[in-house]
Write a protein that holds these residues in place. Structure first.
Motif, PDB file in Angstrom:
ATOM      1  N   ASN A 123       0.859  -1.201   0.000  1.00 17.01           N
ATOM      2  CA  ASN A 123       0.000   0.000   0.000  1.00 17.01           C
ATOM      3  C   ASN A 123       0.884   1.235   0.000  1.00 17.01           C
ATOM      4  O   ASN A 123       2.112   1.123  -0.136  1.00 17.01           O
ATOM      5  N   ASP A 124       0.264   2.396   0.128  1.00 19.45           N
ATOM      6  CA  ASP A 124       1.067   3.619   0.280  1.00 19.45           C
ATOM      7  C   ASP A 124       0.771   4.354   1.578  1.00 19.45           C
ATOM      8  O   ASP A 124       1.381   5.372   1.866  1.00 19.45           O
ATOM      9  N   ASP A 125      -0.181   3.835   2.361  1.00 19.38           N
ATOM     10  CA  ASP A 125      -0.543   4.514   3.611  1.00 19.38           C
ATOM     11  C   ASP A 125       0.327   4.049   4.778  1.00 19.38           C
ATOM     12  O   ASP A 125       0.208   4.573   5.879  1.00 19.38           O
ATOM     13  N   GLY A 126       1.180   3.055   4.501  1.00 19.35           N
ATOM     14  CA  GLY A 126       2.048   2.539   5.551  1.00 19.35           C
ATOM     15  C   GLY A 126       1.531   1.224   6.103  1.00 19.35           C
ATOM     16  O   GLY A 126       0.332   0.940   6.066  1.00 19.35           O
ATOM     17  N   GLN A 155       3.303   6.975   2.445  1.00 17.22           N
ATOM     18  CA  GLN A 155       3.954   7.381   1.191  1.00 17.22           C
ATOM     19  C   GLN A 155       2.912   7.825   0.165  1.00 17.22           C
ATOM     20  O   GLN A 155       3.111   7.632  -1.030  1.00 17.22           O
ATOM     21  N   SER A 156       1.798   8.382   0.639  1.00  9.56           N
ATOM     22  CA  SER A 156       0.759   8.824  -0.297  1.00  9.56           C
ATOM     23  C   SER A 156       1.315   9.909  -1.211  1.00  9.56           C
ATOM     24  O   SER A 156       2.120  10.740  -0.785  1.00  9.56           O
ATOM     25  N   ALA A 157       0.898   9.872  -2.489  1.00  8.80           N
ATOM     26  CA  ALA A 157       1.275  10.869  -3.501  1.00  8.80           C
ATOM     27  C   ALA A 157       2.760  10.884  -3.851  1.00  8.80           C
ATOM     28  O   ALA A 157       3.252  11.864  -4.387  1.00  8.80           O
ATOM     29  N   ILE A 216      -5.789  -1.388   1.104  1.00  8.96           N
ATOM     30  CA  ILE A 216      -6.867  -0.589   0.544  1.00  8.96           C
ATOM     31  C   ILE A 216      -6.571   0.870   0.874  1.00  8.96           C
ATOM     32  O   ILE A 216      -6.437   1.202   2.070  1.00  8.96           O
ATOM     33  N   ASN A 217      -6.459   1.714  -0.143  1.00 11.97           N
ATOM     34  CA  ASN A 217      -6.075   3.091   0.122  1.00 11.97           C
ATOM     35  C   ASN A 217      -7.177   3.872   0.825  1.00 11.97           C
ATOM     36  O   ASN A 217      -8.359   3.680   0.540  1.00 11.97           O
ATOM     37  N   HIS A 218      -6.736   4.755   1.713  1.00 11.11           N
ATOM     38  CA  HIS A 218      -7.652   5.665   2.398  1.00 11.11           C
ATOM     39  C   HIS A 218      -7.788   6.899   1.504  1.00 11.11           C
ATOM     40  O   HIS A 218      -6.933   7.776   1.520  1.00 11.11           O
ATOM     41  N   GLY A 259       0.610   6.632  -4.992  1.00  7.60           N
ATOM     42  CA  GLY A 259       1.535   5.565  -4.616  1.00  7.60           C
ATOM     43  C   GLY A 259       0.847   4.210  -4.682  1.00  7.60           C
ATOM     44  O   GLY A 259       1.460   3.200  -5.047  1.00  7.60           O
ATOM     45  N   THR A 260      -0.434   4.182  -4.345  1.00  8.13           N
ATOM     46  CA  THR A 260      -1.220   2.938  -4.376  1.00  8.13           C
ATOM     47  C   THR A 260      -1.241   2.361  -5.788  1.00  8.13           C
ATOM     48  O   THR A 260      -0.951   1.169  -5.994  1.00  8.13           O
ATOM     49  N   VAL A 261      -1.585   3.202  -6.765  1.00  5.72           N
ATOM     50  CA  VAL A 261      -1.663   2.725  -8.146  1.00  5.72           C
ATOM     51  C   VAL A 261      -0.255   2.402  -8.672  1.00  5.72           C
ATOM     52  O   VAL A 261      -0.064   1.416  -9.381  1.00  5.72           O
TER      53      VAL A 261
HETATM   54 MN    MN Z   1      -2.602   6.721   0.412  1.00  5.65          MN
END
Ligand code: MN
Length: 257
Positions: free
Chosen positions: A7-10, A38-40, A94-96, A108-110
Motif C-alpha cells: 500500500n502507500d498509507d504505511g 507514502q501517499s502521492a 486498501i487506500n484511504h 503511490g497505491t496505483v
Molecule cells: Mn494513500
C-alpha cells in the motif's frame, strides 16, 4: 495462490490490515509495505540511500515486512528478495481516499500495482473514497472476488486494474461499473504561511474540479455510488498523435528554417 499485498498509507494502516485478513481466505499472503505513509509519491523508487527491511509485528503476531522506501520499492524488493517464488497477483491498498482521474498519476497505491504490471504480474489497486474511510470490509470483499475473476480471465502484460469503492455500506452501493480514467483535475492552492522563525513557506491544498459527467468514467461512477473498475496501462504513448505526427516530417527537423 500466492498474494503480495502492499500500500502507500504505511504498514500500520487500517486498510492494509483489512485487505490482508480478507485475502488470507483465498491464498497465501505476504505483506511488504512502506514503514511510513507514502501517499502521492507516485512511482518513485529509492536509489541513493539504503533500503532497510524489518519484520513488522501487530499485537505480537508477525504481519509482514516494513520497508523504509516507497510503494514501488516494496513491490520490487518483495518479489525479487523477500518472496521465495513470485506471487500470482499483487494487490495494493486498501487506500484511504480515492484514486481516480488525474490522481492516478500521483498515487503511490496505483504505482505499486503498476510496478507489478511492469514485472508482468497481474495486479489490482484498491481505494476507498474517503480519507477517514469506514467501509473497508466491502472493498476487501470486492478485492477478493475480483482477484478470483482476474486470475480466471487473465490480464494482458502491462495492464492493471484500478478499483475505487464508495465509502458507503454495501446495501447502498448502486452497482459495479467498468470504467475509464476520467479527466477531472485539481485546482491547486499553495497556502502561504509563516514559520516560527518568521520565514515564509507553502502548503499544498486544493479541490478536485469534477469535469467528468459520464458513468463510463471512474470519478463520475464513484460520485454516483458505483464501484469503479478501470483497466489501465503504463504505456504513455499517444497512439493517435503518433499517427498524425507522421505528416510532420520530423526526420527532417534539422533542416527546417
Ligand atoms: Mn494513500
Amino acid at each position: 495462490m500466492k498474494i503480495l499485498i502492499t500500500n502507500d498509507d504505511g504498514i500500520d494502516s487500517k486498510g492494509i490490515a483489512v485487505l490482508a485478513e480478507e485475502m488470507k481466505k483465498v491464498g497465501e499472503v505476504t505483506v511488504v509495505a512502506p514503514r511510513t505513509e507514502q501517499s502521492a509519491v507516485g512511482h518513485a523508487i529509492t536509489m541513493k540511500i539504503p533500503l532497510r527491511v524489518t519484520e513488522y509485528y501487530k499485537n505480537g503476531d508477525f504481519f509482514g515486512y516494513a520497508v523504509e522506501g516507497t510503494p514501488a520499492d516494496c513491490v520490487k524488493i518483495g518479489i525479487r528478495n523477500i518472496m521465495k517464488t513470485p506471487p500470482d497477483i499483487v494487490i495494493s491498498g486498501i487506500n484511504h481516499g480515492s484514486n481516480t482521474a488525474i490522481n492516478i498519476i500521483y498515487s503511490g497505491t496505483v504505482s505499486a500495482a503498476r510496478e507489478a504490471a511492469i514485472m508482468d504480474i497481474p495486479s489490482i489497486a484498491v481505494s476507498v473514497t474517503n480519507h477517514e474511510a469506514k467501509n473497508f470490509d466491502f472493498a476487501a470483499k470486492i478485492s477478493r472476488l475480483l482477484t478470483i475473476l482476474t486470475l480466471k480471465n487473465g490480464l494482458p502484460n502491462g495492464t492493471l486494474l484500478n478499483v475505487n469503492v464508495p465509502d458507503i455500506p454495501e446495501e447502498k452501493i448502486a452497482g459495479i461499473l467498468l470504467t475509464k480514467q476520467g479527466k477531472s483535475k485539481w485546482e491547486d492552492i499553495y497556502e502561504e504561511r509563516i514559520d516560527p522563525y518568521g520565514k515564509k513557506y507553502y502548503w499544498l491544498t486544493g479541490t478536485l474540479t469534477e469535469t467528468d459527467n459520464d458513468l463510463e468514467t471512474d470519478q463520475y461512477a464513484i460520485k454516483n455510488n458505483y464501484v469503479s473498475i478501470s483497466p489501465i496501462h503504463f504505456d504513455l504513448t499517444d497512439y493517435n498523435t503518433f499517427k498524425t505526427m507522421k505528416s510532420w516530417g520530423i526526420e527532417n527537423l534539422l533542416s527546417i528554417t
